[in-house]
Write an enzyme that holds these catalytic residues in place. Sequence first.
Site, PDB file in Angstrom:
ATOM      1  NE  ARG A 155      23.615   9.800  12.648  1.00 21.01           N
ATOM      2  CZ  ARG A 155      23.955   8.616  12.160  1.00 21.01           C
ATOM      3  NH1 ARG A 155      23.168   7.556  12.369  1.00 21.01           N
ATOM      4  NH2 ARG A 155      25.064   8.453  11.464  1.00 21.01           N
ATOM      5  CE  LYS A 179      23.553  12.083   9.601  1.00 23.14           C
ATOM      6  NZ  LYS A 179      24.805  12.824   9.324  1.00 23.14           N
ATOM      7  CG  HIS A 251      25.270  15.005  17.748  1.00 18.31           C
ATOM      8  ND1 HIS A 251      24.385  14.134  17.159  1.00 18.31           N
ATOM      9  CD2 HIS A 251      26.433  14.894  17.032  1.00 18.31           C
ATOM     10  CE1 HIS A 251      24.978  13.535  16.132  1.00 18.31           C
ATOM     11  NE2 HIS A 251      26.216  13.978  16.039  1.00 18.31           N
ATOM     12  NE  ARG A 254      26.146  10.005  16.291  1.00 18.95           N
ATOM     13  CZ  ARG A 254      26.023   8.802  15.725  1.00 18.95           C
ATOM     14  NH1 ARG A 254      25.435   7.819  16.384  1.00 18.95           N
ATOM     15  NH2 ARG A 254      26.500   8.579  14.518  1.00 18.95           N
ATOM     16  CG  HIS A 277      30.392   7.336  11.912  1.00 19.75           C
ATOM     17  ND1 HIS A 277      31.391   7.571  12.834  1.00 19.75           N
ATOM     18  CD2 HIS A 277      29.412   8.232  12.200  1.00 19.75           C
ATOM     19  CE1 HIS A 277      31.035   8.564  13.632  1.00 19.75           C
ATOM     20  NE2 HIS A 277      29.842   8.976  13.265  1.00 19.75           N
ATOM     21  CE1 TYR A 286      33.379  11.402  18.908  1.00 19.28           C
ATOM     22  CE2 TYR A 286      33.135  10.035  16.958  1.00 19.28           C
ATOM     23  CZ  TYR A 286      32.642  10.999  17.813  1.00 19.28           C
ATOM     24  OH  TYR A 286      31.424  11.562  17.577  1.00 19.28           O
TER      25      TYR A 286
END
Length: 305
Positions: A155, A179, A251, A254, A277, A286
């Site tokens: 990120r 995050k 992004h 990524r 994630h 994806y």
Amino acid sequence: MGTAGQVTMDWKHAINDFKHYLQLERAVSANTVEAYLNDVTKLCQFAEPRGILPDAVTASQLQDFLAWINGFGLSAYSQARILSGIKTFYLFMSLEYGLIENPTALIQAPRLGRKIPDVLNIVEIDRLIAAIDLSTPEGIRNKAMLEVLYGCGLRVSELVGLKLSNLFLDIEFIKVTGKGNKERLVPIGSQAIKHLRIYVEEVRIHQKIKAECADFVFLNRRGSPLTRVMVFLIIKELANATGLKKKISPHTFRHSFASHLVEGGADLRAVQEMLGHESITTTEIYTHVDRDYLHSVITQYHPRS
């Protein structure tokens, strides 16, 4: 709607207390705090002129609010994210102030489709990186930065927050803070290592660096960490220079990292781990990118297509 004897709270105090709750009790990142506060501020902008206090919002008024923000042309994703922030705010109001009725309890988020992110192919990425002017210190930094961004699937906040003390290049790993301030180890390839070392050992070493910024990897001319906006602008300039028509951002690198791994047959759990994630369902998007790729292959090469 508050409990008996509860002092009615205005929006300014409610939002300020919510901020402290997120920072101290939830310990979420500064970016997440900012996003949640923006969500609740939007509700405040709707409610305050109508004389609606934070502890008196009803489900019906929330529906009116959602219709109001929909009028600004926000996507279903943006509306769902705003509603998520407001749900967190009313969870806080229930926990901290004993709010009996939660107005968000029966509100459903807008129905979302599975949005497949824009990705770059290998040729487009190579063309963007090749457009960097390596005759300048900034160019050498930018090349290292984009190689790390694409090579590790970071990120943009993880990229600008990357620390020298978290580079373990001898064993080909870097440690990033994602995050919720969660740390993870991410593999880094030889190409990214090569250009990172060139930047650190041949350019960065000659910079005058502010003492408090000494551990940050990517610095601007003033010896401070790059901002997310600066990374975005660097990428936009490269896209313009190469005539790339796709709408791209940091992004996008990524997304490209993840989709190229999936196209190459990488295990989805491994990709999830590298991307940081929480849920495998986030990574599964994806596989849809991969199916598009497979469809393009059969269209291009099958004799009946």
